[in-house]
Design a protein around this motif. Structure first.
Motif, PDB file in Angstrom:
ATOM      1  N   THR B  28       6.913  -0.042  10.599  1.00 23.07           N
ATOM      2  CA  THR B  28       5.866  -0.660   9.790  1.00 23.07           C
ATOM      3  C   THR B  28       5.308   0.364   8.819  1.00 23.07           C
ATOM      4  O   THR B  28       5.094   1.521   9.175  1.00 23.07           O
ATOM      5  CB  THR B  28       4.718  -1.181  10.685  1.00 23.07           C
ATOM      6  N   LYS B  29       5.109  -0.049   7.583  1.00 15.31           N
ATOM      7  CA  LYS B  29       4.476   0.825   6.599  1.00 15.31           C
ATOM      8  C   LYS B  29       3.633  -0.042   5.694  1.00 15.31           C
ATOM      9  O   LYS B  29       4.120  -1.023   5.131  1.00 15.31           O
ATOM     10  CB  LYS B  29       5.545   1.553   5.773  1.00 15.31           C
ATOM     11  N   SER B  30       2.355   0.295   5.572  1.00 13.15           N
ATOM     12  CA  SER B  30       1.536  -0.487   4.648  1.00 13.15           C
ATOM     13  C   SER B  30       0.810   0.432   3.684  1.00 13.15           C
ATOM     14  O   SER B  30       0.539   1.595   3.973  1.00 13.15           O
ATOM     15  CB  SER B  30       0.550  -1.357   5.425  1.00 13.15           C
ATOM     16  N   THR B  35       1.295  -4.898   3.300  1.00 10.89           N
ATOM     17  CA  THR B  35       2.296  -4.425   4.259  1.00 10.89           C
ATOM     18  C   THR B  35       3.661  -4.469   3.588  1.00 10.89           C
ATOM     19  O   THR B  35       4.223  -5.532   3.361  1.00 10.89           O
ATOM     20  CB  THR B  35       2.282  -5.289   5.515  1.00 10.89           C
ATOM     21  N   CYS B  38       7.376  -4.513   7.575  1.00 14.83           N
ATOM     22  CA  CYS B  38       6.675  -5.058   8.736  1.00 14.83           C
ATOM     23  C   CYS B  38       7.627  -5.188   9.914  1.00 14.83           C
ATOM     24  O   CYS B  38       8.554  -5.991   9.884  1.00 14.83           O
ATOM     25  CB  CYS B  38       6.074  -6.407   8.377  1.00 14.83           C
ATOM     26  N   GLY B 245       9.078  -7.546   3.242  1.00 11.45           N
ATOM     27  CA  GLY B 245       8.856  -6.531   4.264  1.00 11.45           C
ATOM     28  C   GLY B 245       9.494  -6.811   5.606  1.00 11.45           C
ATOM     29  O   GLY B 245       9.359  -6.015   6.529  1.00 11.45           O
ATOM     30  N   CYS B 285       2.894 -11.264   8.186  1.00 11.70           N
ATOM     31  CA  CYS B 285       2.887 -10.140   9.126  1.00 11.70           C
ATOM     32  C   CYS B 285       1.550 -10.019   9.823  1.00 11.70           C
ATOM     33  O   CYS B 285       0.525 -10.045   9.188  1.00 11.70           O
ATOM     34  CB  CYS B 285       3.194  -8.846   8.355  1.00 11.70           C
TER      35      CYS B 285
END
Lengths: 332, 285
Positions: B28-30, B35, B38, B245, B285
């Motif tokens: 996960t990277k937001s 986001t 996800c 995502g 997400c």
């Protein structure tokens, strides 16, 4: 200087080799035919060349805007001055000590600011240089002598065998140090370290993505650059026999910066040209001293317009021509 | 449409956990409220060409940046060779064996082509300041090795004739090949390419495909983001599709090519949406 003959003998053309040889001879003969006054000018040319070389590592090779380089120079000079006058340690012993002191200072001060980019780093280094100067003026622990500085520094000597006290001897001391530094720096330029520095200057993200530890290599450049500036400070202090804060002003940092800009980023012959421009021309044109700043400004503007890369930018290439590989063959 | 068919189906069936070189686990990277990636589970099999596709803004480049250490993941893990590499610095990840190229070519433009490639060997060398200044025999040997590797890589992409030319002077297509050669010079196990065919003409793309297939040896795995469906179908052994995502599909190129969900997400709605259950993007997400 003589370095180029040894380092690049395999590939530099004969004419350039002769030119380098000629310049070395010129530097060696000059003090014997010129008067003391000119030999002293030659000495200060050497000091600026050494300082230019040291800033060239940080600014020229890695592209880090360092406008506080006089701070490292000051640390070297004051380390020599204080240790010599307080404890009587010989100047030549203090040469590496000053370098180490300036390097250590650079390591400690630059570690937290090394991630800053471009103009932000520039502002912080200006602050650093000024803090050093103001600290010296404020005479911490009664060591630096406040605005008057430290007096009575010895001449460099080796236990009475070799005492460096005349203009000519100082001239040779500084130029031998400069020549050795040039040899070392040319070696570094051709090594993985020099390449890593240049990669960081070209594109930091790509450098990191190609396995170069950007942070450590930037720090290394600062540490080495400061070390060389410390050496210059040591020789400067023993030549003048006194050091005072006014020798290490922001203006001094600006002069060093312009050495690199005039000569060409990352170019060692360029540093010599730049140092000559900064130290010799004001002497040659002394009658017009009142116009100096005017001319200086005009020259900088013209430089930016017509030769933005400097007078002698570093030439790249020629690396594939190795004697053991013969002539390169096209692969298509 | 031409599919990559060199590999036997039976060989593909052998895909199991041992054959996975790179795996992301609930990655996960937001960025602020957005986001970008996800809970992504992604697999790259050893010795294959894997593609990551998806519409613009699907988070493909973000995945690459997390895998190569440019971004730190907010959650989940990246496993390379079974070892967690998430949170490591990019240069540490390069020395572990993941090399990358960039979507917009990032060369060292004022350095020569040869020097560019030599930079790729940086992490495989160890000479320090003093051994470089004094030019010790070990440093000289190492330097020679660096040059030899760089030379072989430069010849591999057919750019040896430009070795002394600053990288900014060569043609765009050559610059792309140079960047790939530089990545190969780090002696990677996994080569990560971000849209290698963008900006190339048809012939250059063909050359690139041939080159990537030729370079794919037992010890090299390639992971590509690609927009050009023709390229994707032609070179990949395994395709992962992302949208907003999340992973919406994975499989062999044929499977992906005929997957209605992918077609809808990637190419826009077509007649499928009316016949089968309508697809309105992945669950939020």
């Amino acid at each position: 200087m003589e370095d180029k003959k040894t380092e690049e003998s395999g590939r530099i053309p004969g004419s350039r080799k002769n030119a380098v040889f000629g310049i070395v001879i010129l530097f060696a003969v000059f003090p014997f035919i010129a008067g003391d006054y000119y030999v002293d000018i030659g000495f200060f040319f050497g000091i600026y060349a050494l300082l230019g070389l040291s800033l060239n590592i940080v600014l020229g090779e890695v592209g880090l805007f360092d406008l506080g380089h006089a701070g490292f120079y000051a640390i070297g000079a004051y380390t020599t001055a204080i240790l010599n006058t307080q404890f009587g340690i010989p100047i030549l012993v203090l040469l590496p000590v000053s370098a180490l002191a300036a390097s250590l200072f650079a390591y400690v001060v630059c570690s937290p600011i090394i991630h800053l980019k471009g103009d932000y780093l520039c502002i912080v280094t200006i602050g650093m240089g000024e803090i050093v100067r103001l600290a010296l003026i404020n005479n911490p622990f009664d060591l630096t002598g406040g605005p008057n500085g430290v007096f009575g520094i010895d001449f460099p000597s080796l236990g009475g065998l070799l005492v460096i006290d005349s203009s000519i001897e100082f001239y040779f001391l500084i130029w031998i140090v400069v020549a050795l530094s040039i040899i070392g720096l040319l070696q570094l330029q051709q090594s993985r370290i020099g390449r890593a520095w240049n990669c960081i200057r070209e594109d930091e993200v790509a450098a990191e993505a190609n396995g170069i530890d950007v942070r450590s290599f930037k720090l290394l450049a600062f540490v080495l650059g400061a070390g060389l500036a410390g050496v210059a400070g040591n020789i400067y202090a023993s030549k003048l026999m006194c050091v005072s804060p006014e020798s290490f002003t922001f203006w001094e940092s600006c002069l060093l910066f312009s050495i690199i800009l005039i000569g060409g980023m990352g170019s060692i012959p360029g540093v010599l040209i730049g140092a000559a421009a900064i130290s010799l021309f004001p002497e040659i044109f002394r009658p017009f001293a009142m116009f100096r700043m005017l001319v200086f400004g005009a020259v900088m503007i013209l430089m930016m317009m017509f030769r933005p890369a400097g007078i002698l930018p570093r030439k790249r290439g020629g690396m594939g021509f190795r004697p053991d590989h013969g002539n390169p063959v096209d692969d298509k | 449409m031409e599919f990559r068919t060199e590999k036997k189906r039976s060989e593909r069936m052998k895909r199991n956990d041992n054959g996975i070189l790179l795996r992301t686990d609930q990655l996960t990277k937001s960025f602020g409220g957005l986001t970008a990636v996800c809970r992504l589970n992604l697999r790259v099999h050893r010795g294959e060409i894997s593609c990551l596709i998806g519409p613009n803004g699907a988070g493909k480049t973000t995945v690459f940046n997390v895998v190569t250490g440019i971004y730190r993941p907010d959650g989940g893990d990246v496993l390379f060779n079974g070892e967690s590499i998430s949170g490591k610095k990019p240069h540490q990840i390069v020395s572990k064996g993941i090399a990358r190229t960039f979507q917009n070519i990032r060369l060292f433009s004022n350095m020569t082509c040869l020097e560019n490639i030599m930079a790729g060997q940086h992490c495989r060398a160890s000479a320090g300041v003093w051994s470089s200044v004094f030019g010790t025999s070990r440093q000289k040997e190492e330097e020679k090795r660096i040059r030899d590797v760089a030379e072989s890589r430069l010849r591999l992409v057919g750019l040896w004739k430009f070795k002394d030319e600053p990288a900014k002077n060569i043609a765009y297509g050559s610059q792309r090949m140079l960047e790939i050669a530089r990545a190969l010079a780090t002696q990677p196990k996994l080569l990560v390419l971000d849209e290698p065919s963008s900006g190339l003409n048809d012939r250059e793309t063909e050359d690139l495909i041939d080159f990537l297939k030729s370079v794919l040896k037992e010890d090299l795995t390639i992971f590509i983001i690609e927009h050009d469906m023709k390229v994707v179908m032609e070179i990949s052994d395994w395709v992962t599709v992302m949208d907003e995502g999340r992973k919406i599909a994975e499989g062999t190129p044929e499977e992906i090519y005929n997957n209605p969900v992918v077609i809808e997400a990637y190419l826009g709605k077509e007649e499928f949406s009316e016949e089968e259950g309508s697809y309105d993007g992945p669950a939020p997400c």
